[in-house]
Design a protein around this motif. Structure first.
Motif, PDB file in Angstrom:
ATOM      1  N   ALA A 183       0.923  -1.109  -0.066  1.00 47.62           N
ATOM      2  CA  ALA A 183      -0.035  -0.071   0.007  1.00 47.62           C
ATOM      3  C   ALA A 183       1.016   1.292   0.050  1.00 47.62           C
ATOM      4  CB  ALA A 183      -0.888   0.144   1.204  1.00 47.62           C
ATOM      5  N   ALA A 184       0.861   1.939  -1.066  1.00 47.44           N
ATOM      6  CA  ALA A 184       1.999   2.927  -1.367  1.00 47.44           C
ATOM      7  C   ALA A 184       1.300   4.113  -1.305  1.00 47.44           C
ATOM      8  CB  ALA A 184       2.491   2.930  -2.774  1.00 47.44           C
ATOM      9  N   LEU A 185       2.535   5.153  -0.695  1.00 53.27           N
ATOM     10  CA  LEU A 185       1.950   6.535  -0.149  1.00 53.27           C
ATOM     11  C   LEU A 185       2.348   7.387  -1.189  1.00 53.27           C
ATOM     12  CD1 LEU A 185       2.777   6.877   3.585  1.00 53.27           C
ATOM     13  CD2 LEU A 185       0.414   6.585   2.710  1.00 53.27           C
ATOM     14  N   GLY A 186       3.534   7.101  -2.010  1.00 49.41           N
ATOM     15  CA  GLY A 186       3.740   7.726  -3.083  1.00 49.41           C
ATOM     16  C   GLY A 186       3.022   7.609  -4.232  1.00 49.41           C
ATOM     17  N   PRO A 187       3.254   8.537  -5.370  1.00 53.64           N
ATOM     18  CA  PRO A 187       4.030   9.700  -5.441  1.00 53.64           C
ATOM     19  C   PRO A 187       3.386  11.099  -4.756  1.00 53.64           C
ATOM     20  CG  PRO A 187       3.153   9.175  -7.597  1.00 53.64           C
ATOM     21  CD  PRO A 187       2.945   8.035  -6.883  1.00 53.64           C
ATOM     22  N   GLU A 188       1.987  10.813  -4.907  1.00 51.48           N
ATOM     23  CA  GLU A 188       1.142  11.947  -4.818  1.00 51.48           C
ATOM     24  C   GLU A 188       0.843  12.435  -3.221  1.00 51.48           C
ATOM     25  OE1 GLU A 188      -2.565  12.660  -7.103  1.00 51.48           O
ATOM     26  OE2 GLU A 188      -1.967  10.543  -8.170  1.00 51.48           O
ATOM     27  N   ILE A 189       0.952  11.617  -2.288  1.00 50.38           N
ATOM     28  CA  ILE A 189       1.013  11.939  -0.952  1.00 50.38           C
ATOM     29  C   ILE A 189       2.386  12.145  -0.361  1.00 50.38           C
ATOM     30  CG2 ILE A 189       0.307  11.020   1.291  1.00 50.38           C
ATOM     31  CD1 ILE A 189      -2.019   9.698  -0.241  1.00 50.38           C
ATOM     32  N   ARG A 194       9.660   8.528  -2.127  1.00 50.08           N
ATOM     33  CA  ARG A 194       9.110   7.644  -1.598  1.00 50.08           C
ATOM     34  C   ARG A 194       8.427   6.455  -2.562  1.00 50.08           C
ATOM     35  NH1 ARG A 194       7.252   6.566   3.800  1.00 50.08           N
ATOM     36  NH2 ARG A 194       5.480   4.796   3.574  1.00 50.08           N
ATOM     37  N   ALA A 195       7.823   6.928  -3.779  1.00 47.61           N
ATOM     38  CA  ALA A 195       7.140   6.091  -4.458  1.00 47.61           C
ATOM     39  C   ALA A 195       8.408   5.157  -5.429  1.00 47.61           C
ATOM     40  CB  ALA A 195       6.553   6.971  -5.685  1.00 47.61           C
ATOM     41  N   LEU A 196       9.519   5.513  -5.675  1.00 50.78           N
ATOM     42  CA  LEU A 196      10.361   4.690  -5.978  1.00 50.78           C
ATOM     43  C   LEU A 196      10.795   3.510  -5.191  1.00 50.78           C
ATOM     44  CD1 LEU A 196      12.723   7.397  -7.743  1.00 50.78           C
ATOM     45  CD2 LEU A 196      11.331   5.723  -8.993  1.00 50.78           C
ATOM     46  N   GLY A 224       1.430  12.681 -11.342  1.00 50.62           N
ATOM     47  CA  GLY A 224       1.895  11.308 -10.787  1.00 50.62           C
ATOM     48  C   GLY A 224       1.745  10.354 -11.826  1.00 50.62           C
ATOM     49  N   LEU A 225       1.077  10.388 -12.876  1.00 53.84           N
ATOM     50  CA  LEU A 225       0.696   9.387 -13.792  1.00 53.84           C
ATOM     51  C   LEU A 225       2.172   9.175 -14.566  1.00 53.84           C
ATOM     52  CD1 LEU A 225      -0.812   7.008 -15.139  1.00 53.84           C
ATOM     53  CD2 LEU A 225      -2.054   8.790 -16.536  1.00 53.84           C
ATOM     54  N   ALA A 226       2.380  10.486 -15.081  1.00 52.64           N
ATOM     55  CA  ALA A 226       3.704  10.768 -15.878  1.00 52.64           C
ATOM     56  C   ALA A 226       4.904  10.097 -15.104  1.00 52.64           C
ATOM     57  CB  ALA A 226       3.751  12.527 -16.206  1.00 52.64           C
TER      58      ALA A 226
END
Length: 425
Positions: A183-189, A194-196, A224-226
């Motif tokens: 359950a990921a918090l990145g990249p938008e939050i 963190r997302a990487l 975020g999608l990009a």
């Protein structure tokens, strides 16, 4: 018991599309659906469940729920999203002890089973210590529900890899009803760095990702999608939760990448997040599942989610949603939701070989009697009180309208104690 024969129910299947099969039987062998059809032969030694006067259908699938919040039900029914973040995540959540995590998660999972939700993606963002994580997973196991546990590292980002590996190796070493997802918090939050790390860990462990993506405005959704595309992160199966601000073209890109979306129709409207994207996502080829999200400000049953999705899609201001049907709503609550969380070959329909996760619903009530279309009745008229029997992997967790295995009074006493501890002021 190895063999179960469910006889004389009105059977509703959902694959490839929802259909009423009419009066038929369902045979279960060793926890799996073996056969579906009228007048199936008796099996020596089998347990027989008489489904006369009932609808038999696949169990519901909730694609995103913060299950631990059962102890803070209706604590903030009329707030906005920023107020939810402040009141629930910043103030209340840190007061949870591991014992509170267990009490809330167990009660929330039993709430799901009571209402016919047999599969749950538990998006847990209150894992403040390994003890919190262990308590949540233990509660899911103890409840008897089929669950996908969303591991969300709440401590230092540097601990993510080591803790995720620990959780996978210690808590999910053996196959069972409860599996794991990141359950990921990145990249938008929590940002792109963190997302990487989150998607890298998911790839290392061979796990899907579920993340709150596209719910924070058009610019955030686009960036975020990009970012996900530029870094090849969508090679990992990803569920987009609250994907409210994508364009139709962006949904087509998500579909091409194999992504799915989780729609929380009640909360998305109640919290002011945006109008649910049910029809737009599905039109672009993105599978969409339903989600109760949180009982802080929304109901926890799937009937409310189906009804709200049906109402809002058909009531779109542009009139484009009038083709959305009660069958579409049921499909989202079953097989389509199962596909969103990666369990489409396991649950969500009555296909022989699948796990026997089933619901038997009473029709002998003033609100359900004489329904001409059983699927319409499920979506528009039924409620938790209609749920008579629930099976998970062929094992009864509810019979005769009563949950089994647990002393419910004891469970609720623990839940109320937790509520008194974590809710102050």
């Amino acid at each position: 018991m190895a063999s179960i024969l469910i006889k004389n129910g009105v059977v509703v299947d959902t694959e490839p599309e929802p259909v009423v099969l009419g009066r038929a039987d369902v045979r279960i062998e060793h926890g799996r659906i073996a056969d579906v059809g009228p007048g199936l032969a008796d099996v020596p030694g089998a347990e027989v469940i008489d489904a006369t006067g009932m609808i038999v259908l696949p169990g519901f699938v909730d694609t995103h729920r913060h299950t631990w919040q059962a102890a803070v039900r209706a604590v903030a029914p009329d707030i906005t999203f920023p107020e939810y973040l402040r009141r629930v995540l910043d103030e209340i959540a840190p007061r949870y002890r591991p014992r509170d995590m267990y009490a809330g998660t167990l009660a929330g999972a039993l709430e799901c089973l009571d209402s016919g939700i047999t599969t749950l993606l538990d998006w847990n963002h209150a894992q403040f210590s390994p003890g919190h994580t262990d308590a949540a997973v233990r509660a899911l196991h103890d409840s008897g529900i089929r669950a996908v546990f969303g591991y969300c590292q709440s401590g230092e980002p540097s601990d993510l890899r080591s803790q995720a590996h620990r959780v996978r190796e210690e808590l999910f070493a053996a196959p069972g009803l409860v599996t794991m997802v990141i359950a990921a918090l990145g990249p938008e939050i929590a940002g792109e760095k963190r997302a990487l790390e989150e998607w890298r860990v998911a790839a290392e462990l061979g796990l899907p990702v579920t993340a709150h993506l596209g719910g924070h405005g058009p610019d955030s959704a686009t960036r975020g999608l990009a970012f996900l595309e530029a870094n090849g992160l969508l090679d990992t199966p990803t569920t987009f939760v609250h994907a409210l601000h994508y364009t139709d073209e962006q949904f087509e890109r998500i579909a091409a990448a194999g992504g799915g979306v989780s729609v929380s129709p009640v909360d998305e409207m109640n919290l002011g997040l945006g109008y649910p994207i049910t029809g737009r996502a599905r039109a672009a080829g993105v599978p969409a599942g339903l989600s109760a999200d949180t009982v802080v400000c929304a109901p926890g049953d799937m009937f409310a989610q189906m009804r709200t999705a049906h109402l809002l899609e058909r009531g779109r201001p542009d009139g484009a949603g009038l083709g959305f049907t009660t069958r579409d709503a049921l499909r989202m609550a079953t097989i389509e939701g199962a596909r969103v969380i990666g369990l489409g070959d396991v649950v969500g329909s009555l296909r022989p070989g699948k796990q026997a996760d089933l619901v038997l619903m009473r029709t002998g009530t003033p609100g359900m009697a004489a329904a001409h279309d059983p699927i319409a009745a499920i979506v528009l008229n039924a409620d938790t009180a209609c749920v008579d029997t629930v099976l998970v992997a062929g094992r009864a967790v509810k019979r005769g309208g009563q949950l089994l295995r647990y002393d419910l009074a004891t469970v609720l006493t623990s839940l109320i104690e937790t509520a008194g501890t974590v809710v102050k002021g």
